[in-house]
Design a protein around this motif. Structure first.
Motif, short mmCIF file in Angstrom:
data_model
loop_
_atom_site.label_atom_id
_atom_site.label_comp_id
_atom_site.label_asym_id
_atom_site.label_seq_id
_atom_site.Cartn_x
_atom_site.Cartn_y
_atom_site.Cartn_z
N TRP A 208 -5.78 13.56 -9.34
CA TRP A 208 -6.34 12.32 -8.82
C TRP A 208 -5.24 11.43 -8.24
N MET A 209 -4.10 11.37 -8.91
CA MET A 209 -3.00 10.54 -8.42
C MET A 209 -2.55 10.99 -7.02
N LEU A 210 -2.45 12.30 -6.83
CA LEU A 210 -2.06 12.82 -5.52
C LEU A 210 -3.11 12.50 -4.47
N LEU A 211 -4.38 12.66 -4.83
CA LEU A 211 -5.46 12.38 -3.89
C LEU A 211 -5.52 10.89 -3.55
N GLN B 199 -4.82 9.18 0.21
CA GLN B 199 -5.80 8.32 0.88
C GLN B 199 -5.21 6.94 1.18
N LEU B 200 -4.42 6.43 0.23
CA LEU B 200 -3.84 5.11 0.43
C LEU B 200 -2.83 5.11 1.57
N LEU B 201 -2.07 6.19 1.71
CA LEU B 201 -1.14 6.30 2.83
C LEU B 201 -1.89 6.30 4.16
N ARG B 202 -2.99 7.03 4.23
CA ARG B 202 -3.78 7.06 5.47
C ARG B 202 -4.36 5.69 5.78
N ARG B 203 -4.82 4.99 4.76
CA ARG B 203 -5.37 3.66 4.99
C ARG B 203 -4.28 2.68 5.43
N ALA B 204 -3.07 2.86 4.91
CA ALA B 204 -1.96 1.98 5.30
C ALA B 204 -1.62 2.17 6.78
N MET C 51 0.83 -1.20 0.00
CA MET C 51 0.00 0.00 0.00
C MET C 51 0.86 1.26 0.00
N ARG C 52 1.90 1.26 0.82
CA ARG C 52 2.79 2.43 0.86
C ARG C 52 3.53 2.62 -0.45
N PHE C 53 4.01 1.52 -1.01
CA PHE C 53 4.72 1.61 -2.29
C PHE C 53 3.80 2.16 -3.38
N THR C 54 2.57 1.67 -3.41
CA THR C 54 1.61 2.16 -4.39
C THR C 54 1.28 3.63 -4.16
N ALA C 55 1.11 3.98 -2.89
CA ALA C 55 0.77 5.37 -2.55
C ALA C 55 1.86 6.33 -2.99
N TRP C 56 3.10 6.00 -2.65
CA TRP C 56 4.20 6.90 -3.02
C TRP C 56 4.44 6.91 -4.52
N SER C 57 4.17 5.80 -5.19
CA SER C 57 4.26 5.79 -6.65
C SER C 57 3.26 6.76 -7.26
N ALA C 58 2.05 6.78 -6.70
CA ALA C 58 1.02 7.69 -7.20
C ALA C 58 1.37 9.14 -6.89
N ILE C 59 1.84 9.40 -5.68
CA ILE C 59 2.15 10.78 -5.28
C ILE C 59 3.33 11.33 -6.08
N ILE C 60 4.41 10.57 -6.14
CA ILE C 60 5.58 11.03 -6.90
C ILE C 60 5.23 11.15 -8.38
N GLY C 61 4.44 10.19 -8.88
CA GLY C 61 4.01 10.27 -10.27
C GLY C 61 3.18 11.51 -10.54
N ALA D 204 -16.42 1.71 -2.75
CA ALA D 204 -15.55 1.31 -1.64
C ALA D 204 -15.23 2.46 -0.69
N GLY D 205 -15.79 3.65 -0.97
CA GLY D 205 -15.62 4.77 -0.05
C GLY D 205 -14.43 5.66 -0.32
N TRP D 206 -13.83 5.56 -1.51
CA TRP D 206 -12.70 6.41 -1.85
C TRP D 206 -13.21 7.76 -2.36
N LYS D 207 -12.51 8.81 -2.00
CA LYS D 207 -12.86 10.15 -2.46
C LYS D 207 -12.19 10.45 -3.81
N GLY D 208 -12.81 11.34 -4.57
CA GLY D 208 -12.20 11.80 -5.81
C GLY D 208 -12.46 10.94 -7.02
N SER D 209 -13.40 10.00 -6.91
CA SER D 209 -13.67 9.14 -8.06
C SER D 209 -14.21 9.94 -9.25
N PHE D 210 -14.87 11.07 -8.96
CA PHE D 210 -15.39 11.89 -10.06
C PHE D 210 -14.25 12.45 -10.92
N LEU D 211 -13.06 12.62 -10.32
CA LEU D 211 -11.92 13.10 -11.10
C LEU D 211 -11.53 12.08 -12.17
N LEU D 212 -11.61 10.80 -11.81
CA LEU D 212 -11.31 9.76 -12.79
C LEU D 212 -12.32 9.78 -13.93
#
Length: 257
Positions: A217-220, A224-229, A9-19, A172-180
């Motif tokens: 959306w990637m940052l958001l 969220q994924l970092l907080r869930r982790a 989860m952390r690896f995915t989160a940081w990949s999204a944020i840095i990306g 699943a309760g994730w925010k920002g899906s409208f951005l996608l």
């Protein structure tokens, strides 16, 4: 929903944020090279006549494009398909294929422009008129093949997987899906208007929407994924921790025997 480990989860989160950060850097570098005239990239003589420092900026722009808009989605897509495999069902394989194709065609276009700009510019600078015309024609072909071919075909691919992902994440309760969804429809418009040269301005606007909204959306998503982790129960910390705990219990049982 399958629960990935905290490390994943952390690896995915940081990949999204840095990306996301690098995707915005790509937009900034692109503007630094072309200014408001983004179509300059499509004209060989204009691009090959740029000063070396400006050409180097464009190459860094392609690096940021690769590391911002494409490679992170190998990680994000893999996480999404694994985590929501039960919810997706047969769509999981389709989404994985769509994301993989999106990454492949995007990387191909960025790498082609990265690799060919300097060699063609050197030919253009040191050649006669025939050589200069040939070099300019090659760059024009590469740039148009990338912008109006490889990156254009991303439209239906992204439209497909973003709308599916947006619905699943929203449930699943994730925010920002409208951005996608905005990204998906913008890609669809970009693809559709590509058939009509008279609508090039609208196509450029839709591309601008993608460039601005997808990194957001990637940052958001990463945040969220970092907080869930952080709130993940200890039993999901990772396969390594689980294996060590299992081995420890087995050794303890043997000692008792």
């Amino acid at each position: 929903m399958n629960q990935p480990s905290r490390k994943v989860m952390r690896f995915t989160a940081w990949s999204a944020i840095i990306g996301g950060v690098l995707a915005y850097a790509n937009a900034g570098l692109s503007f630094a090279v072309t200014g408001p005239d983004a179509d300059m990239v499509l004209h060989g003589a204009s691009m090959l006549a740029l000063p070396p420092d400006t050409r180097e900026l464009f190459r860094w722009c392609m690096v940021a494009d690769t590391l911002g808009f494409y490679l992170p989605f190998v990680v994000i897509g893999g996480y999404f398909v694994h985590a929501f495999q039960e919810e997706l069902g047969a769509l999981a394989s389709m989404v994985a294929m769509a994301v993989a194709l999106y990454v492949m065609v995007g990387l191909t276009g960025a790498v082609m422009q990265f690799a060919t700009l300097h060699p063609l510019a050197h030919l253009y600078a040191g050649g006669d008129d025939a050589t200069r015309n040939a070099a300019a024609a090659v760059w024009t072909a590469v740039a148009n093949g990338t912008q109006n071919g490889l990156w254009w075909i991303e439209g239906p691919l992204v439209f497909f997987w973003t709308l599916i992902a947006a619905d699943v994440l929203k449930k699943a309760g994730w925010k920002g899906s409208f951005l996608l969804k905005i990204v998906g429809w913008a890609f669809a418009v970009f693809f559709l208007f590509g058939f009509f040269p008279d609508l090039e301005a609208l196509s450029n606007y839709s591309e601008m929407v993608v460039v601005l909204v997808l990194p957001l959306w990637m940052l958001l998503f990463g945040g969220q994924l970092l907080r869930r982790a952080r709130t993940l129960p200890n039993r999901f910390q990772g396969a390594g921790a689980t294996n060590k705990a299992t081995l420890s219990r087995r050794l303890s049982t043997k000692d008792q025997i």
